[in-house]
Design a protein around this motif. Structure first.
Motif, mmCIF file in Angstrom:
data_model
loop_
_atom_site.group_PDB
_atom_site.id
_atom_site.type_symbol
_atom_site.label_atom_id
_atom_site.label_comp_id
_atom_site.label_asym_id
_atom_site.label_seq_id
_atom_site.Cartn_x
_atom_site.Cartn_y
_atom_site.Cartn_z
ATOM 1 N N LEU A 45 4.750 18.811 -9.998
ATOM 2 C CA LEU A 45 4.427 20.100 -9.390
ATOM 3 C C LEU A 45 5.686 20.896 -9.047
ATOM 4 C CD1 LEU A 45 1.486 19.132 -7.012
ATOM 5 C CD2 LEU A 45 1.368 20.575 -9.052
ATOM 6 N N TYR A 46 6.782 20.197 -8.765
ATOM 7 C CA TYR A 46 8.030 20.889 -8.468
ATOM 8 C C TYR A 46 8.574 21.581 -9.711
ATOM 9 C CZ TYR A 46 12.666 21.662 -6.499
ATOM 10 O OH TYR A 46 13.824 22.231 -6.049
ATOM 11 N N VAL A 47 8.402 20.943 -10.873
ATOM 12 C CA VAL A 47 8.855 21.538 -12.130
ATOM 13 C C VAL A 47 7.965 22.713 -12.499
ATOM 14 C CG1 VAL A 47 9.116 21.110 -14.598
ATOM 15 C CG2 VAL A 47 9.915 19.413 -12.956
ATOM 16 N N LEU A 48 6.673 22.531 -12.343
ATOM 17 C CA LEU A 48 5.736 23.623 -12.614
ATOM 18 C C LEU A 48 5.709 24.573 -11.424
ATOM 19 C CD1 LEU A 48 2.792 21.561 -14.089
ATOM 20 C CD2 LEU A 48 4.464 22.899 -15.341
ATOM 21 N N PRO A 49 5.237 25.793 -11.616
ATOM 22 C CA PRO A 49 5.146 26.699 -10.466
ATOM 23 C C PRO A 49 4.009 26.270 -9.535
ATOM 24 C CG PRO A 49 4.324 27.771 -12.438
ATOM 25 C CD PRO A 49 4.885 26.463 -12.866
ATOM 26 N N GLY A 50 4.376 25.571 -8.506
ATOM 27 C CA GLY A 50 3.373 25.109 -7.555
ATOM 28 C C GLY A 50 4.039 24.546 -6.314
ATOM 29 N N PRO A 51 3.236 24.168 -5.339
ATOM 30 C CA PRO A 51 3.795 23.657 -4.076
ATOM 31 C C PRO A 51 4.149 22.173 -4.188
ATOM 32 C CG PRO A 51 1.428 23.744 -3.923
ATOM 33 C CD PRO A 51 1.788 24.294 -5.275
ATOM 34 N N GLY A 52 5.137 21.842 -4.977
ATOM 35 C CA GLY A 52 5.455 20.453 -5.232
ATOM 36 C C GLY A 52 6.416 19.810 -4.266
ATOM 37 N N PHE A 53 7.225 20.587 -3.572
ATOM 38 C CA PHE A 53 8.249 20.009 -2.702
ATOM 39 C C PHE A 53 7.672 19.161 -1.560
ATOM 40 C CE2 PHE A 53 11.514 20.143 0.634
ATOM 41 C CZ PHE A 53 12.529 19.502 -0.050
ATOM 42 N N PRO A 54 6.642 19.640 -0.833
ATOM 43 C CA PRO A 54 6.092 18.780 0.231
ATOM 44 C C PRO A 54 5.503 17.477 -0.305
ATOM 45 C CG PRO A 54 5.365 21.035 0.536
ATOM 46 C CD PRO A 54 6.043 20.970 -0.799
ATOM 47 N N VAL A 55 4.830 17.534 -1.448
ATOM 48 C CA VAL A 55 4.258 16.323 -2.038
ATOM 49 C C VAL A 55 5.369 15.384 -2.475
ATOM 50 C CG1 VAL A 55 2.769 15.445 -3.877
ATOM 51 C CG2 VAL A 55 2.231 17.617 -2.791
ATOM 52 N N LEU A 56 6.430 15.924 -3.021
ATOM 53 C CA LEU A 56 7.569 15.124 -3.449
ATOM 54 C C LEU A 56 8.223 14.416 -2.268
ATOM 55 C CD1 LEU A 56 9.531 14.328 -5.752
ATOM 56 C CD2 LEU A 56 10.826 16.388 -5.199
ATOM 57 N N VAL A 57 8.421 15.126 -1.185
ATOM 58 C CA VAL A 57 9.062 14.543 -0.006
ATOM 59 C C VAL A 57 8.182 13.458 0.614
ATOM 60 C CG1 VAL A 57 9.817 15.050 2.352
ATOM 61 C CG2 VAL A 57 10.454 16.573 0.489
ATOM 62 N N ILE A 58 6.889 13.703 0.729
ATOM 63 C CA ILE A 58 5.984 12.702 1.298
ATOM 64 C C ILE A 58 5.914 11.467 0.398
ATOM 65 C CG2 ILE A 58 3.563 12.239 1.857
ATOM 66 C CD1 ILE A 58 3.423 15.183 2.810
ATOM 67 N N ALA A 60 0.827 -1.208 0.000
ATOM 68 C CA ALA A 60 0.000 0.000 0.000
ATOM 69 C C ALA A 60 0.864 1.261 0.000
ATOM 70 C CB ALA A 60 -0.933 -0.005 1.214
ATOM 71 N N LEU A 61 1.952 1.258 0.750
ATOM 72 C CA LEU A 61 2.852 2.414 0.761
ATOM 73 C C LEU A 61 3.495 2.637 -0.601
ATOM 74 C CD1 LEU A 61 4.627 2.053 4.217
ATOM 75 C CD2 LEU A 61 3.199 3.957 3.464
ATOM 76 N N VAL A 62 3.877 1.560 -1.272
ATOM 77 C CA VAL A 62 4.473 1.693 -2.603
ATOM 78 C C VAL A 62 3.433 2.203 -3.595
ATOM 79 C CG1 VAL A 62 5.490 0.400 -4.524
ATOM 80 C CG2 VAL A 62 6.276 0.001 -2.201
ATOM 81 N N ILE A 63 2.212 1.673 -3.504
ATOM 82 C CA ILE A 63 1.148 2.094 -4.421
ATOM 83 C C ILE A 63 0.805 3.572 -4.225
ATOM 84 C CG2 ILE A 63 -1.314 1.788 -4.895
ATOM 85 C CD1 ILE A 63 -0.874 -1.215 -4.519
ATOM 86 N N VAL A 64 0.834 4.044 -3.005
ATOM 87 C CA VAL A 64 0.549 5.458 -2.736
ATOM 88 C C VAL A 64 1.775 6.322 -3.026
ATOM 89 C CG1 VAL A 64 0.049 7.099 -0.873
ATOM 90 C CG2 VAL A 64 -1.279 5.005 -1.079
ATOM 91 N N GLY A 65 2.964 5.822 -2.703
ATOM 92 C CA GLY A 65 4.180 6.621 -2.821
ATOM 93 C C GLY A 65 4.614 6.897 -4.247
ATOM 94 N N ALA A 66 4.434 5.934 -5.147
ATOM 95 C CA ALA A 66 4.890 6.129 -6.529
ATOM 96 C C ALA A 66 4.136 7.257 -7.233
ATOM 97 C CB ALA A 66 4.779 4.824 -7.304
ATOM 98 N N LEU A 116 8.240 10.385 -1.746
ATOM 99 C CA LEU A 116 9.503 9.652 -1.646
ATOM 100 C C LEU A 116 9.607 8.891 -0.336
ATOM 101 C CD1 LEU A 116 12.107 12.112 -3.171
ATOM 102 C CD2 LEU A 116 11.491 9.856 -4.023
ATOM 103 N N ALA A 117 9.151 9.497 0.756
ATOM 104 C CA ALA A 117 9.199 8.821 2.053
ATOM 105 C C ALA A 117 8.329 7.569 2.045
ATOM 106 C CB ALA A 117 8.753 9.776 3.161
ATOM 107 N N ALA A 118 7.126 7.666 1.509
ATOM 108 C CA ALA A 118 6.241 6.503 1.451
ATOM 109 C C ALA A 118 6.810 5.431 0.530
ATOM 110 C CB ALA A 118 4.847 6.925 0.984
ATOM 111 N N LEU A 119 7.333 5.838 -0.617
ATOM 112 C CA LEU A 119 7.880 4.889 -1.578
ATOM 113 C C LEU A 119 9.101 4.160 -1.015
ATOM 114 C CD1 LEU A 119 7.787 3.751 -4.469
ATOM 115 C CD2 LEU A 119 9.245 5.647 -5.148
ATOM 116 N N ILE A 120 10.030 4.883 -0.429
ATOM 117 C CA ILE A 120 11.241 4.275 0.106
ATOM 118 C C ILE A 120 10.918 3.380 1.305
ATOM 119 C CG2 ILE A 120 13.415 4.789 1.279
ATOM 120 C CD1 ILE A 120 13.597 7.252 -0.606
#
Length: 69
Positions: A37-50, A22-28, A52-56
């Protein structure tokens, strides 16, 4: 539910490999969305970190021998 309610159901059905999958399915997808979202102008960093944490964490749980007889 007879015999323990939600906590009893969780103890019977939520095993470590199921939680890891479930963590891998949500994290990917969360990682991909966060990177997009990080590439586009938006709040992508928190989503990226969460994501990656779930995926790893999920991959580490799947790779470990814990929870297997």
């Amino acid at each position: 539910m007879p015999g323990g309610g939600l906590l009893g159901w969780a103890r019977r059905h939520l095993t470590e490999p199921r939680i890891a999958v479930a963590l891998v399915i949500v994290g990917a997808p969360a990682t991909l969305a966060g990177a997009w979202l990080y590439v586009l102008p938006g709040p992508g960093f928190p989503v990226l970190v969460i994501g990656l944490a779930a995926l790893i964490t999920g991959l580490a749980m799947l790779g470990s021998r814990a929870g297997r007889g």
